[in-house]
Design a protein around this motif. Structure first.
Motif, PDB file in Angstrom:
ATOM      1  N   TYR A  62      -0.058  -0.513  -8.910  1.00 49.53           N
ATOM      2  CA  TYR A  62       0.705  -0.358  -7.673  1.00 49.53           C
ATOM      3  C   TYR A  62       0.179  -1.286  -6.587  1.00 49.53           C
ATOM      4  O   TYR A  62      -1.026  -1.496  -6.465  1.00 49.53           O
ATOM      5  CB  TYR A  62       0.637   1.086  -7.169  1.00 49.53           C
ATOM      6  N   LEU A  63       1.097  -1.791  -5.814  1.00 49.03           N
ATOM      7  CA  LEU A  63       0.755  -2.609  -4.649  1.00 49.03           C
ATOM      8  C   LEU A  63       1.150  -1.833  -3.398  1.00 49.03           C
ATOM      9  O   LEU A  63       2.218  -1.217  -3.366  1.00 49.03           O
ATOM     10  CB  LEU A  63       1.570  -3.898  -4.659  1.00 49.03           C
ATOM     11  N   TYR A  64       0.304  -1.917  -2.388  1.00 47.21           N
ATOM     12  CA  TYR A  64       0.617  -1.286  -1.104  1.00 47.21           C
ATOM     13  C   TYR A  64       0.399  -2.352  -0.049  1.00 47.21           C
ATOM     14  O   TYR A  64      -0.737  -2.768   0.191  1.00 47.21           O
ATOM     15  CB  TYR A  64      -0.301  -0.085  -0.844  1.00 47.21           C
ATOM     16  N   LEU A  65       1.493  -2.807   0.544  1.00 46.58           N
ATOM     17  CA  LEU A  65       1.405  -3.905   1.506  1.00 46.58           C
ATOM     18  C   LEU A  65       1.785  -3.426   2.898  1.00 46.58           C
ATOM     19  O   LEU A  65       2.712  -2.631   3.060  1.00 46.58           O
ATOM     20  CB  LEU A  65       2.368  -5.034   1.114  1.00 46.58           C
ATOM     21  N   MET A  66       1.048  -3.959   3.882  1.00 48.58           N
ATOM     22  CA  MET A  66       1.438  -3.749   5.278  1.00 48.58           C
ATOM     23  C   MET A  66       2.116  -5.024   5.734  1.00 48.58           C
ATOM     24  O   MET A  66       1.561  -6.115   5.591  1.00 48.58           O
ATOM     25  CB  MET A  66       0.188  -3.524   6.140  1.00 48.58           C
ATOM     26  N   MET A  67       3.338  -4.880   6.254  1.00 55.60           N
ATOM     27  CA  MET A  67       4.004  -6.051   6.840  1.00 55.60           C
ATOM     28  C   MET A  67       4.141  -5.840   8.334  1.00 55.60           C
ATOM     29  O   MET A  67       4.404  -4.727   8.788  1.00 55.60           O
ATOM     30  CB  MET A  67       5.393  -6.271   6.233  1.00 55.60           C
ATOM     31  N   ASN A  68       3.978  -6.918   9.075  1.00 55.69           N
ATOM     32  CA  ASN A  68       4.345  -6.909  10.483  1.00 55.69           C
ATOM     33  C   ASN A  68       5.753  -7.497  10.535  1.00 55.69           C
ATOM     34  O   ASN A  68       5.922  -8.714  10.544  1.00 55.69           O
ATOM     35  CB  ASN A  68       3.349  -7.728  11.302  1.00 55.69           C
ATOM     36  N   ARG A 220       3.815 -11.807  13.001  1.00 64.45           N
ATOM     37  CA  ARG A 220       5.137 -11.329  12.571  1.00 64.45           C
ATOM     38  C   ARG A 220       5.517 -12.030  11.263  1.00 64.45           C
ATOM     39  O   ARG A 220       5.382 -13.263  11.172  1.00 64.45           O
ATOM     40  CB  ARG A 220       6.199 -11.662  13.625  1.00 64.45           C
ATOM     41  N   GLY A 221       5.940 -11.236  10.297  1.00 62.22           N
ATOM     42  CA  GLY A 221       6.361 -11.802   9.013  1.00 62.22           C
ATOM     43  C   GLY A 221       5.249 -11.865   7.985  1.00 62.22           C
ATOM     44  O   GLY A 221       5.505 -12.088   6.817  1.00 62.22           O
ATOM     45  N   GLN A 222       3.999 -11.651   8.437  1.00 62.89           N
ATOM     46  CA  GLN A 222       2.885 -11.705   7.480  1.00 62.89           C
ATOM     47  C   GLN A 222       2.666 -10.336   6.831  1.00 62.89           C
ATOM     48  O   GLN A 222       2.993  -9.300   7.421  1.00 62.89           O
ATOM     49  CB  GLN A 222       1.596 -12.125   8.179  1.00 62.89           C
ATOM     50  N   VAL A 223       2.068 -10.374   5.629  1.00 63.43           N
ATOM     51  CA  VAL A 223       1.690  -9.136   4.944  1.00 63.43           C
ATOM     52  C   VAL A 223       0.250  -9.235   4.471  1.00 63.43           C
ATOM     53  O   VAL A 223      -0.276 -10.335   4.292  1.00 63.43           O
ATOM     54  CB  VAL A 223       2.527  -8.856   3.670  1.00 63.43           C
ATOM     55  N   ARG A 224      -0.327  -8.081   4.253  1.00 61.88           N
ATOM     56  CA  ARG A 224      -1.616  -8.024   3.555  1.00 61.88           C
ATOM     57  C   ARG A 224      -1.688  -6.712   2.801  1.00 61.88           C
ATOM     58  O   ARG A 224      -0.980  -5.760   3.125  1.00 61.88           O
ATOM     59  CB  ARG A 224      -2.790  -8.188   4.517  1.00 61.88           C
ATOM     60  N   GLU A 225      -2.569  -6.686   1.786  1.00 59.18           N
ATOM     61  CA  GLU A 225      -2.723  -5.447   1.027  1.00 59.18           C
ATOM     62  C   GLU A 225      -3.475  -4.425   1.849  1.00 59.18           C
ATOM     63  O   GLU A 225      -4.380  -4.783   2.619  1.00 59.18           O
ATOM     64  CB  GLU A 225      -3.501  -5.720  -0.265  1.00 59.18           C
ATOM     65  N   LEU A 226      -3.128  -3.166   1.661  1.00 58.81           N
ATOM     66  CA  LEU A 226      -3.875  -2.092   2.315  1.00 58.81           C
ATOM     67  C   LEU A 226      -5.137  -1.797   1.523  1.00 58.81           C
ATOM     68  O   LEU A 226      -5.143  -1.918   0.289  1.00 58.81           O
ATOM     69  CB  LEU A 226      -3.037  -0.812   2.347  1.00 58.81           C
ATOM     70  N   THR A 227      -6.185  -1.398   2.216  1.00 61.34           N
ATOM     71  CA  THR A 227      -7.350  -0.870   1.503  1.00 61.34           C
ATOM     72  C   THR A 227      -7.002   0.549   1.045  1.00 61.34           C
ATOM     73  O   THR A 227      -6.026   1.143   1.539  1.00 61.34           O
ATOM     74  CB  THR A 227      -8.583  -0.798   2.431  1.00 61.34           C
TER      75      THR A 227
END
Ligand code: URA
Length: 237
Positions: A62-68, A220-227
């Protein structure tokens, strides 16, 4: 979970099923140190050590991403006419099965979770989970003490009863803003609750879900994985 080797590799964005089948037949894929040339070999992505060209696969089911989320982009998986949040994902996160967990309006910005974990998304969104979502709204006029009471009692929109919500007033650049905390996700809820109090939302941003705040280092528009801690923080108040 036991799955075909080609399916596991494709799920981790190594390539399409056809492409990874080709890599396997070329003999550059090993499972627990042994070259495997059969795409349908059964493996356990979590337990088996799978290497492609000598590089160990960092398997994540599973991937969990935070996007702005920026304005102007749809919170949908795909759309024939408009760009969606999935179109903004960099190649490393292009995977089957990802979807935005909950929607922000096209003109709303801020915190959006993108995942392929349906059970997690359901927990986050189900009304009975009672997860708070916090928004900052720029308004045409400041909120009043009566608005705050109406929010606390539960705004009624055209006969539709909203759960009690919190409304706080603040000022930014001499302009009227509000911080709204709701635990539901009805269609255009924040704008409609404020409209019911005679306020027009000129700008809306989501800044927090549960205990997870938007990472303001993300453009804005960027994502990163959540810890793991951040992912857990979503479900805790
Ligand atoms: N409420 C709204 O009105 N719009 C959003 O995008 C999110 C919550």
């Amino acid at each position: 979970m036991i799955e075909r080797l080609d399916k596991v590799l494709a799920s981790q964005n190594i390539g399409s099923r056809k492409e990874v089948g080709h890599l396997i037949r070329k003999g550059i894929v090993t499972v627990n140190g042994i070259v495997v040339k059969k795409a349908d070999m059964k493996v356990n992505g979590e337990l088996d050590k799978i290497c492609v060209n000598g590089a160990a696969l960092q398997f994540k089911r599973y991937l969990y991403l935070m996007m702005n989320k920026p304005a102007g982009i749809l919170s949908a998986s795909r759309d024939n006419l408009c760009q969606t949040v999935l179109n903004l994902l960099p190649q490393t996160y292009q995977r089957r099965g990802l979807f935005p967990a909950g929607r922000l309006d096209r003109d709303t910005e801020g915190l959006l979770i993108i995942t392929n974990d349906g059970i997690f998304a359901h927990k986050m969104l189900a009304p009975k989970s009672n997860i708070d979502k916090v928004y900052h709204a720029k308004l045409n006029v400041p909120v009043t003490a009566e608005d705050i009471v109406r929010f606390a009692q539960g705004v009624v929109i055209n006969g539709l009863h909203c759960l009690p919500a919190s409304l706080e007033s603040f000022e930014k650049n001499n302009e009227p803003w509000a911080r709204i905390t709701v635990c539901e996700g009805k269609f255009h809820q924040v704008k409609r609750m404020l409209a019911a109090c005679g306020k027009i939302v000129l700008y809306l941003e989501r800044v927090k879900i549960g205990n997870l705040e938007l990472d303001t280092d993300l453009k804005r528009g960027q994502v990163r994985e959540l810890t793991i801690e951040e992912k857990d923080a979503i479900l805790h108040k």
